[in-house]
Design a protein around this motif. Structure first.
Motif, PDB file in Angstrom:
ATOM      1  N   LEU A 117       0.827  -1.205   0.000  1.00  0.00           N
ATOM      2  CA  LEU A 117       0.000   0.000   0.000  1.00  0.00           C
ATOM      3  C   LEU A 117       0.861   1.256   0.000  1.00  0.00           C
ATOM      4  N   LEU A 118       1.913   1.267   0.789  1.00  0.00           N
ATOM      5  CA  LEU A 118       2.786   2.437   0.836  1.00  0.00           C
ATOM      6  C   LEU A 118       3.483   2.670  -0.502  1.00  0.00           C
ATOM      7  N   ALA A 119       3.891   1.587  -1.150  1.00  0.00           N
ATOM      8  CA  ALA A 119       4.512   1.727  -2.471  1.00  0.00           C
ATOM      9  C   ALA A 119       3.507   2.280  -3.480  1.00  0.00           C
ATOM     10  N   GLU A 120       2.261   1.808  -3.398  1.00  0.00           N
ATOM     11  CA  GLU A 120       1.227   2.308  -4.309  1.00  0.00           C
ATOM     12  C   GLU A 120       0.905   3.767  -4.027  1.00  0.00           C
ATOM     13  N   LEU A 121       0.808   4.121  -2.744  1.00  0.00           N
ATOM     14  CA  LEU A 121       0.553   5.515  -2.384  1.00  0.00           C
ATOM     15  C   LEU A 121       1.662   6.419  -2.902  1.00  0.00           C
ATOM     16  N   THR A 122       2.912   6.003  -2.683  1.00  0.00           N
ATOM     17  CA  THR A 122       4.043   6.812  -3.128  1.00  0.00           C
ATOM     18  C   THR A 122       4.031   6.991  -4.637  1.00  0.00           C
ATOM     19  N   GLY A 123       3.758   5.914  -5.372  1.00  0.00           N
ATOM     20  CA  GLY A 123       3.720   6.010  -6.826  1.00  0.00           C
ATOM     21  C   GLY A 123       2.607   6.926  -7.303  1.00  0.00           C
ATOM     22  N   SER A 124       1.421   6.809  -6.701  1.00  0.00           N
ATOM     23  CA  SER A 124       0.294   7.651  -7.105  1.00  0.00           C
ATOM     24  C   SER A 124       0.579   9.120  -6.821  1.00  0.00           C
ATOM     25  N   VAL A 125       1.152   9.379  -5.645  1.00  0.00           N
ATOM     26  CA  VAL A 125       1.428  10.765  -5.264  1.00  0.00           C
ATOM     27  C   VAL A 125       2.531  11.353  -6.135  1.00  0.00           C
ATOM     28  N   ARG A 126       3.530  10.554  -6.468  1.00  0.00           N
ATOM     29  CA  ARG A 126       4.585  11.041  -7.351  1.00  0.00           C
ATOM     30  C   ARG A 126       4.006  11.442  -8.715  1.00  0.00           C
ATOM     31  N   ILE A 144       0.949  12.463  -9.245  1.00  0.00           N
ATOM     32  CA  ILE A 144       0.134  13.657  -9.063  1.00  0.00           C
ATOM     33  C   ILE A 144       1.003  14.906  -8.990  1.00  0.00           C
ATOM     34  N   PHE A 145       2.103  14.845  -8.252  1.00  0.00           N
ATOM     35  CA  PHE A 145       2.914  16.030  -8.020  1.00  0.00           C
ATOM     36  C   PHE A 145       3.906  16.315  -9.141  1.00  0.00           C
ATOM     37  N   GLY A 146       4.344  15.282  -9.829  1.00  0.00           N
ATOM     38  CA  GLY A 146       5.332  15.511 -10.868  1.00  0.00           C
ATOM     39  C   GLY A 146       6.607  16.105 -10.312  1.00  0.00           C
ATOM     40  N   ASP A 147       7.067  17.205 -10.892  1.00  0.00           N
ATOM     41  CA  ASP A 147       8.341  17.810 -10.494  1.00  0.00           C
ATOM     42  C   ASP A 147       8.317  18.403  -9.091  1.00  0.00           C
ATOM     43  N   THR A 148       7.130  18.603  -8.522  1.00  0.00           N
ATOM     44  CA  THR A 148       7.078  19.178  -7.178  1.00  0.00           C
ATOM     45  C   THR A 148       7.187  18.118  -6.082  1.00  0.00           C
ATOM     46  N   PHE A 149       7.184  16.848  -6.460  1.00  0.00           N
ATOM     47  CA  PHE A 149       7.370  15.776  -5.489  1.00  0.00           C
ATOM     48  C   PHE A 149       8.828  15.763  -5.023  1.00  0.00           C
ATOM     49  N   VAL A 150       9.027  15.682  -3.692  1.00  0.00           N
ATOM     50  CA  VAL A 150      10.378  15.623  -3.135  1.00  0.00           C
ATOM     51  C   VAL A 150      10.651  14.248  -2.534  1.00  0.00           C
ATOM     52  N   GLY A 151       9.769  13.775  -1.662  1.00  0.00           N
ATOM     53  CA  GLY A 151      10.004  12.481  -1.039  1.00  0.00           C
ATOM     54  C   GLY A 151       8.845  12.032  -0.179  1.00  0.00           C
ATOM     55  N   THR A 156       7.723  20.550  -2.998  1.00  0.00           N
ATOM     56  CA  THR A 156       8.355  21.876  -3.064  1.00  0.00           C
ATOM     57  C   THR A 156       7.385  22.974  -2.661  1.00  0.00           C
ATOM     58  N   THR A 157       6.090  22.770  -2.928  1.00  0.00           N
ATOM     59  CA  THR A 157       5.061  23.733  -2.545  1.00  0.00           C
ATOM     60  C   THR A 157       3.848  22.965  -2.036  1.00  0.00           C
ATOM     61  N   ALA A 199      -3.706  19.382  -8.304  1.00  0.00           N
ATOM     62  CA  ALA A 199      -2.983  18.419  -7.457  1.00  0.00           C
ATOM     63  C   ALA A 199      -3.760  18.158  -6.165  1.00  0.00           C
ATOM     64  N   GLU A 200      -4.270  19.187  -5.552  1.00  0.00           N
ATOM     65  CA  GLU A 200      -5.054  18.994  -4.328  1.00  0.00           C
ATOM     66  C   GLU A 200      -6.314  18.186  -4.617  1.00  0.00           C
ATOM     67  N   ASP A 201      -6.979  18.490  -5.728  1.00  0.00           N
ATOM     68  CA  ASP A 201      -8.196  17.747  -6.097  1.00  0.00           C
ATOM     69  C   ASP A 201      -7.903  16.261  -6.286  1.00  0.00           C
ATOM     70  N   GLN A 202      -6.789  15.954  -6.957  1.00  0.00           N
ATOM     71  CA  GLN A 202      -6.443  14.552  -7.192  1.00  0.00           C
ATOM     72  C   GLN A 202      -6.084  13.834  -5.888  1.00  0.00           C
ATOM     73  N   LEU A 203      -5.402  14.536  -4.989  1.00  0.00           N
ATOM     74  CA  LEU A 203      -5.096  13.938  -3.687  1.00  0.00           C
ATOM     75  C   LEU A 203      -6.369  13.630  -2.913  1.00  0.00           C
ATOM     76  N   ARG A 204      -7.302  14.541  -2.963  1.00  0.00           N
ATOM     77  CA  ARG A 204      -8.569  14.316  -2.258  1.00  0.00           C
ATOM     78  C   ARG A 204      -9.295  13.094  -2.826  1.00  0.00           C
ATOM     79  N   ARG A 205      -9.290  12.952  -4.132  1.00  0.00           N
ATOM     80  CA  ARG A 205      -9.932  11.783  -4.731  1.00  0.00           C
ATOM     81  C   ARG A 205      -9.198  10.503  -4.358  1.00  0.00           C
ATOM     82  N   LEU A 206      -7.870  10.562  -4.319  1.00  0.00           N
ATOM     83  CA  LEU A 206      -7.079   9.382  -3.964  1.00  0.00           C
ATOM     84  C   LEU A 206      -7.401   8.916  -2.546  1.00  0.00           C
ATOM     85  N   HIS A 207      -7.426   9.837  -1.609  1.00  0.00           N
ATOM     86  CA  HIS A 207      -7.656   9.445  -0.212  1.00  0.00           C
ATOM     87  C   HIS A 207      -9.125   9.131   0.061  1.00  0.00           C
TER      88      HIS A 207
END
Length: 260
Positions: free
Chosen positions: A11-20, A22-29, A54-55, A61-69
């Protein structure tokens, strides 16, 4: 392996992949904090995460995160209902100057994200700095400064007198879970006051059993041993345990140590 549970690791690997994605270049870790970072996570724990960007997320991005969770807790499995964490920008995450900045927060088992300071604490930073588990991105110690010992002690000194009042706003004191949680919460505050560090609920109770007045050993042993009972809204406190908990809270508030 991030945790002892294969389902949770997936699940954590899937969450990380989905969030990466969504964020694209703004994903840090992506990082684990909380009980799993402290090597104390079990089936009665939630899984605490911090995802650094980064921001702060806004717009699409916020909309997609809300749908994911909103979707994750509908999946099959146990751990899909036990994630908790925040999306933090690297600027406010780094040091104590960022305290008070709301981060987009997923509460334990909830499907709706809210803007909240729940994870934006000195405790979270201390755990990340010293024990954070990297799921993706640079080492978390590169992103979080050392927490000044006096700052974390001062925060606990302020929190201690208000702890019970805060718990009464949400904790169901007719349950055994709340009785154990309350004792553990006081132990964690005292542990941080004494050491300027952070430990798990069990670790704090064991420390308290070894270092506080011996008259509290039966109560602390009960809290440690009963953790396996988990959350059950129909499980009442053991006879006399709630009264002992209130007495322990008054004792903890009376200590006032270490001195400023």
């Amino acid at each position: 392996m991030f945790t002892p549970f294969e389902e949770l690791n997936t699940l954590l690997a899937e969450l990380t992949g989905s969030v990466r994605d969504i964020f694209g270049d703004t994903f840090v870790g992506a990082y684990l904090q909380g009980s799993f970072a402290l090597n104390a996570g079990d089936v009665n724990s939630d899984c605490d995460f911090i995802i650094a960007t980064t921001t702060l997320p806004t717009g699409p991005a916020e909309d997609q995160l809300r749908r994911l969770h909103d979707e994750i807790p509908t999946r099959e499995g146990f751990w899909t209902r036990h994630l908790e964490g925040s999306y933090a920008d690297v600027t406010s995450l780094r040091g104590i100057e960022g305290l008070g900045v709301p981060w987009l927060f997923c509460d334990h088992g909830h499907r709706e994200l809210i803007w909240d300071t729940h994870c934006n604490t000195l405790h979270t930073r201390w755990i990340l700095r010293h024990h954070g588990i990297t799921l993706a991105g640079p080492p978390i110690a590169d992103l979080v400064d050392e927490v000044p010992p006096q700052a974390i002690r001062d925060a606990m000194r302020v929190a201690l007198p208000e702890l019970m009042a805060g718990l009464r706003t949400w904790a169901p004191f007719d349950t055994a879970w709340a009785q154990r949680y309350t004792v553990s919460a006081y132990c964690r505050v005292l542990y941080t006051l004494a050491t300027a560090g952070v430990t798990s609920k069990r670790g704090a109770a064991e420390w308290a059993r070894d270092h506080l007045d011996p008259r509290w050993r039966p109560l602390l042993t009960q809290v440690i041993e009963d953790r396996a009972r988990g959350w059950d809204p129909h499980d009442p406190p053991r006879p006399g345990s709630l009264e002992a908990t209130y007495e322990f809270a008054a004792y903890a508030e009376s200590l006032g140590w270490p001195a400023p």
